[in-house]
Design an enzyme around this catalytic site. Sequence first.
Site, short mmCIF file in Angstrom:
data_model
loop_
_atom_site.label_atom_id
_atom_site.label_comp_id
_atom_site.label_asym_id
_atom_site.label_seq_id
_atom_site.Cartn_x
_atom_site.Cartn_y
_atom_site.Cartn_z
CD GLU A 1 -4.48 -1.57 2.02
OE1 GLU A 1 -3.32 -1.70 2.52
OE2 GLU A 1 -5.46 -1.54 2.91
CD1 TRP B 1 -2.71 1.71 0.53
CD2 TRP B 1 -1.23 2.49 2.46
NE1 TRP B 1 -2.93 3.40 0.69
CE2 TRP B 1 -2.23 3.57 1.86
CE3 TRP B 1 -0.29 2.71 3.13
CZ2 TRP B 1 -2.02 4.86 2.36
CZ3 TRP B 1 -0.18 3.78 3.93
CH2 TRP B 1 -1.26 4.95 3.52
CG ASP C 1 -7.90 2.60 9.48
OD1 ASP C 1 -8.09 1.65 9.03
OD2 ASP C 1 -7.31 3.71 8.99
CG ASP D 1 -8.50 -0.90 4.48
OD1 ASP D 1 -9.74 -0.48 4.68
OD2 ASP D 1 -7.54 -0.91 5.05
CE LYS E 1 -6.42 6.00 2.42
NZ LYS E 1 -5.60 6.00 3.32
CG HIS F 1 -5.76 -4.21 5.43
ND1 HIS F 1 -4.91 -3.15 5.15
CD2 HIS F 1 -4.99 -5.44 5.53
CE1 HIS F 1 -3.63 -3.78 5.13
NE2 HIS F 1 -3.78 -4.98 5.40
CG ASP G 1 -9.20 4.48 5.23
OD1 ASP G 1 -9.79 3.50 6.00
OD2 ASP G 1 -8.03 4.78 5.20
CG ASP H 1 -5.35 -1.33 8.17
OD1 ASP H 1 -4.74 -0.79 9.30
OD2 ASP H 1 -5.51 -0.86 7.14
CG HIS I 1 -8.71 1.78 1.86
ND1 HIS I 1 -7.45 1.27 1.56
CD2 HIS I 1 -8.67 2.47 2.68
CE1 HIS I 1 -6.73 1.51 2.43
NE2 HIS I 1 -7.33 2.11 3.39
#
Length: 416
Positions: free
Chosen positions: A224, A183, A294, A257, A226, A284, A292, A324, A260
């Site tokens: 990955e 990433w 997290d 992910d 995004k 993820h 995003d 993640d 994303h």
Amino acid sequence: MNRYEQAKQMFAAYGVDTDAAIGKLAGIPVSVHCWQGDDVIGFDGAGSLEGGIQTTGNYPGRARTPEELMADLKFAFSLMTGKKRLNLHASYAILGGDAGKVDRDAYRPEHFAPWVKFAKEIGLDGIDFNPTFFSHPKVKNGLTLSSPDEETRKFWVRHGQACLKISEYFAEQFGTPCLMNIWIADGLKDVPADRLTPRLRLKQSLDEILSAPYDKNKVVVAVESKVFGIGLESYTVGSNEFYQNYAATRGICCLLDNGHYHPLEYVSDKIPSLLAFYDRVALHVTRGVRWDSDHVVLLEDELKEICKEIVRGNATEKVMIGLDYFDASINRISAWVVGERNMQKALLFALLQPNERLKAMQEEGNFTEQMMLQEELKMLPYGDVWEEYLARNGFAGSDWFQSVRAYEKDVLAKRR
Ligand code: RNT
Ligand code: ZN
């Protein structure tokens, strides 16, 4: 009859074997990210987190050294259920005497040997790896592999190549394949004058990384994508379309992910789309709130839907599950454990669905009964099966949060 026996009968009435579900769950590996423990700082000199991602909060107890992070991880892992792997970033290299001398383009397996020792000691299934293309002085104008500056670009290509070797080392040490996930944050804050050229350079850089010899049976390379990052709102070089085409044409895999994508795009729908073409899909699992962000993974509908797709697609061995998220506003150990247990709970939920029966209803066009059944199933006693799963795996009656509080008092609170 105890609660589990009752639950077992209730699920059996729908044709679901709870014992089989419990057994299967214990064998599905989940790769736990090391970076929840130290707010994604690492040990190779970064003062702060850069690259369009951010941790917020300053709850006491951030791990500041490899020793602290290992101690926290060891404790957190002891409270997690199921088969576990450790997901490391290159920035967690333990450089020793090489600190300040060896840069990321020259990291070697030996810089990660203490992690192997640690993971073996606590009985993990293996280690997964991520080159770290952020939080480093050689990120130039927000770009790495797509940089117009040849020296910068080459530095990061060498980093990727060095990480392939390290990934291979992990695979050899554990006898399980290592997922190496790429990433990069590369992107632009404002309206680009050229969206194509950086992507062509990224393509070239990835080709150069992959031209280094590595054993595909040992290292599974993923890319990955995004949508945007903080300060990089207008353009992301590694977009979804870019990486999907890249992975398809190069025989590597995509990592999805779930933070994303645009809010109405669902990873649960992307998994089966990719499974139609790829042998493997990496994940993820995170929780984005508005962006995003997290946040810690919660037991929400989309997580259950993701797990349903993994289970009913017979893809528990094809989908490589990783976590993640990074929350610095709460106890970090609790964050780790809550998220990992929710991943397990969602997998159990999916394993407890009468998937074949539901599929048959869809095929027959029996949508009335399909809807009715899907809704009835939501009220079954999943918690009783979960408790049985915990008991069978040595967690009977354990008040894990009590021990987190004690660890906070004895260990975390003393870190100043
Ligand atoms: C960032 C990506 C990436 C990182 C980790 C630390 O948006 O999700 O996977 O979170 O590599
Ligand atoms: Zn991610």
